[in-house]
Design an enzyme around this catalytic site. Structure first.
Site, short mmCIF file in Angstrom:
data_model
loop_
_atom_site.label_atom_id
_atom_site.label_comp_id
_atom_site.label_asym_id
_atom_site.label_seq_id
_atom_site.Cartn_x
_atom_site.Cartn_y
_atom_site.Cartn_z
N LYS A 10 13.68 -8.26 -0.94
CA LYS A 10 13.18 -9.39 0.02
C LYS A 10 13.32 -10.75 -0.53
O LYS A 10 13.31 -11.05 -1.70
CB LYS A 10 11.84 -9.23 0.20
N PRO A 34 0.77 -1.18 -0.06
CA PRO A 34 0.06 -0.09 0.18
C PRO A 34 0.93 1.33 0.09
O PRO A 34 0.29 2.41 -0.17
CB PRO A 34 -0.69 -0.20 1.30
N GLY A 35 2.26 1.10 0.34
CA GLY A 35 2.94 2.34 -0.01
C GLY A 35 3.82 2.82 1.24
O GLY A 35 4.30 3.86 1.17
N ALA A 36 3.95 2.15 2.32
CA ALA A 36 4.85 2.30 3.31
C ALA A 36 6.21 2.46 3.01
O ALA A 36 7.03 3.48 3.34
CB ALA A 36 4.43 1.38 4.41
N TRP A 37 6.82 1.62 2.27
CA TRP A 37 8.19 1.74 1.77
C TRP A 37 8.52 3.03 0.95
O TRP A 37 9.30 3.83 1.25
CB TRP A 37 8.86 0.64 1.02
N ASP A 93 10.01 -5.31 -1.93
CA ASP A 93 9.47 -6.23 -1.05
C ASP A 93 8.42 -6.77 -1.68
O ASP A 93 7.54 -7.46 -0.85
CB ASP A 93 8.84 -5.04 0.13
N ASP A 107 3.27 -1.47 -8.63
CA ASP A 107 2.55 -2.68 -8.20
C ASP A 107 1.51 -3.33 -8.99
O ASP A 107 0.95 -2.71 -9.79
CB ASP A 107 2.16 -2.32 -6.73
N ASP A 141 3.08 -4.80 -13.76
CA ASP A 141 3.59 -6.13 -13.38
C ASP A 141 5.50 -5.78 -13.59
O ASP A 141 5.60 -5.31 -14.68
CB ASP A 141 3.34 -7.22 -14.51
#
Ligand code: SAM
Length: 190
Positions: free
Chosen positions: A144, A33-36, A104, A62, A79
């Site tokens: 990740k 959702p955009g935290a990074w 991530d 995303d 993608d």
């Protein structure tokens, strides 16, 4: 006020490796959702909040929708492994280059550990491909992965392309998850 607790993992990684600097251009793969991206916007000053230091650039990608964020450009419903996305990134990035690539990303877990591991390895390899086409010499990558027998494939590609490759398990990452992060720095000039 982060959109997701995952922000704390990136904050820990960045405390240790000092990857996000004011003025940097960043690609955030699997940004929803955009935290990074929130962390990246703050650290590279892409919203221009501080007028005394260089202004950076953040672009997030995303498969899902990403809600707008000041200081970030988002490519929702895209993608990262598609060639068209890579072309679009190059068109939008200043000088068609990034200083930092963050990923991530995770595939939808099947519950079969070995299959999930293979999928995440494939995903990491496509992040390395992206790095090879858009990363600035000297640039960094955070990616990740889920630990398992094929992680060495990713490690090998990274070791070839970067001068330093480390792995890290942030404290904010659940102990019972096999999630780890590659931190690769000092991308070599081709
Ligand atoms: N870092 C994000 C944050 O802090 O808000 C959380 C990312 S979430 C753990 C993983 C994301 O990767 C999901 O939103 C998923 O849709 C995305 N993803 C998975 N495969 C992708 C692909 N091929 N291209 C783009 N995004 C992808």
């Amino acid at each position: 006020h982060y959109r997701c607790r995952s922000a704390f993992k990136l904050l820990e990684i960045d405390e240790k490796f000092k990857i996000l600097k004011p003025g940097c251009s960043v690609i955030d793969c699997g940004a929803s959702p955009g935290a990074w991206s929130q962390v990246a916007v703050q650290r590279v000053n892409s919203a221009g909040t501080n007028t005394e230091i260089p202004i950076g650039f953040v672009i997030g990608v995303d498969l899902l929708r990403i809600a707008p964020l000041d200081g970030a450009h988002f490519l929702s419903f895209c993608d990262i492994t598609a060639r068209a996305t890579q072309t679009q990134l190059q068109e939008l990035l200043p000088a068609a280059r990034a200083d930092v690539i963050l990923s991530d990303m995770a595939p939808n877990a099947s519950g079969f550990r070995e299959l999930d591991h293979e999928r995440v390895v494939t995903m990491c390899l496509s992040v390395v491909d992206l790095a090879e086409s858009v990363l600035q010499p000297g640039g960094s990558l955070v990616c990740k992965y889920w630990d398992g027998g094929q992680a060495h494939q990713v490690q090998g590609r990274l070791a070839h392309a970067f001068r330093e490759v480390r792995t890290m398990k942030p404290k904010a990452s659940r102990k019972e998850s096999s999630e780890l992060f590659f931190i690769a720095r000092f991308f070599k000039k081709k």
